[in-house]
Design an enzyme around this catalytic site. Sequence first.
Site, PDB file in Angstrom:
ATOM      1  N   ASN A 149       0.805  -1.244   0.101  1.00 36.47           N
ATOM      2  CA  ASN A 149       0.038   0.010  -0.087  1.00 36.47           C
ATOM      3  C   ASN A 149       0.861   1.298  -0.048  1.00 36.47           C
ATOM      4  OD1 ASN A 149       0.462  -0.957   2.868  1.00 36.47           O
ATOM      5  ND2 ASN A 149      -0.306   0.857   3.194  1.00 36.47           N
ATOM      6  N   HIS A 201     -14.362   0.394   0.472  1.00 38.71           N
ATOM      7  CA  HIS A 201     -14.230   1.797   0.219  1.00 38.71           C
ATOM      8  C   HIS A 201     -12.785   1.948  -0.760  1.00 38.71           C
ATOM      9  CE1 HIS A 201     -10.643   3.072   2.953  1.00 38.71           C
ATOM     10  NE2 HIS A 201     -10.998   1.941   3.476  1.00 38.71           N
ATOM     11  N   THR A 237     -25.782  -8.373  12.881  1.00 41.43           N
ATOM     12  CA  THR A 237     -26.975  -8.009  11.973  1.00 41.43           C
ATOM     13  C   THR A 237     -26.060  -7.703  10.607  1.00 41.43           C
ATOM     14  OG1 THR A 237     -28.346  -7.455  13.746  1.00 41.43           O
ATOM     15  CG2 THR A 237     -28.996  -6.633  11.494  1.00 41.43           C
ATOM     16  N   CYS A 325      -3.282   5.504   6.860  1.00 44.36           N
ATOM     17  CA  CYS A 325      -3.453   4.803   8.080  1.00 44.36           C
ATOM     18  C   CYS A 325      -2.228   5.106   9.159  1.00 44.36           C
ATOM     19  CB  CYS A 325      -3.393   3.154   7.956  1.00 44.36           C
ATOM     20  SG  CYS A 325      -4.844   2.769   7.234  1.00 44.36           S
TER      21      CYS A 325
END
Length: 382
Positions: A149, A201, A237, A325
Site C-alpha cells: 500500500n 471503500h 446484523t 493509516c
Amino acid sequence: MIYFDNSATTKISPEVLATYDTVSQKIWGNPSSLHNFGEEAWNLLEQARQQVAKLFGVKASEIIFTSGGSEGDNWVIKGTAFAKRRFGKHIITTAVEHAAVRNSMAQLEELGFNVTYLPVDSEGRINPADVKAALRPDTILVSIMAVNNEIGTVQPIKEVGEILKDYPNVHYMVDAVQAIGKGLDSAIFSDRVDFATFSGHKFHAPRGTGFVYMKSGRKIAPLISGGGQERTLRSGTENTPGDVAMARAIRLVKENEQRAVQQEQAIKERIYDHLKKFDHVKIFSGRDQGFAPHILCFAIVGVRGETIVHAFEEQGIYISTTSACSSKKHAEAGTLAAMKAPENEATSAVRISLGDQNTIEEADKFNQVFDNLYAGFKKIID
C-alpha cells in the site's frame, strides 16, 4: 480538484450510492427475521453474495461479508491462530505488511506465538525462497499482501503458493485490499490461496463494507461471536444495503478493469517519466509490471513528506504521505525502512494513488504544479 489519494479511499460511485439508498429505504428488514420482510432482505443479501462469487469465479459459500480490510486481516490471522494453536504457534509474514496485519501479529506474539518477518529487497519484494526456508513443522499460517500500500510492489503470490502446495496444512492468506480491479485476480484466487481480504471503500463501495474469500474446507475461529450470522463465522446484523451496494461496485469495477488498468498505468508513467528528470527526486515505485499500475511513491529529498502534501493541497491536488493509516503519526514509512532507505528519503516520501476516474490531463497538471513547487523547494535543499 485533482484527487490522487485513491489508495486511502475512493469516492462512492453514483450507481452504488443509488443502490445503497434504495435498499436502505425499501428493504430494511433484518435478514435473520422469520417474516417475509426479513426473508426478502435475506434473499437480496444472498444474491449479492452470489454475484460477488461469480465475478471472481469462486463459490458463494466462500464469500463472507465483513466491515472491511482491517477486520478481515484481524479475523483471518487471529482466527487461524486460535483454531490451529494446538498444531503450532509459528506464523510467517513480511516486513512490509499493512498495520492491520502487523499489529495483529504483535498481539499474537504477546500471547506466545512466534512470528517470522521476511525481509524485502530494494524494491520492497520478498524472495519466495525465504518463505520455504522459514517454514517449520509448527508453522500454521503464511500471510503476504498482494500489493504494497505504500509503494505498490506486487508480491510473488503465485510463486509462494507453489511452494505451499507441499504444505497443505498451512493456511495461506493474501491481503488483497490494494489489488482489486488491478488485473491480479489470477494470482489472488489461485488454487493454493486459502484466504483473501478486501475492503469496499477502495473500489467505490460504501465505507464499512468488505469481504473475506475463504476457500472451502478451511476452518478458522470466529472473531465476532453472537447471533450466528454469516454461517456463524461473523456474527452481527448484516449490513444488507452496504453489502448489496458493494456487490454492484465490484461488478462495475470488473466491467471496467482492463481499460482502468491501462489508463492508470499511462497516468503513472506520465508522472514517473517527468519526475525522473529532477536531481533531488527519489522514486521508490517502479513503472514495470512488478508494480501495481495505480501507486507511485517518490520523495523530494530534504523536504518532509507532510510539507509536500500540503504544498500540493494548496494547489488543489490531493496526495498523501506513504499510508493514510499512519500519515498523521509523522513516522518513517514501514516499507521504506524495511527496504533500508535512508531516513532522509523515507521521511520525505509521498504517495500518488490513482483511480479509474483520473485522467492524463490531471497528470499533466500535476507535472506543471510539481515544476513550480520544486523550484521553490530547490532554494531550500540546494
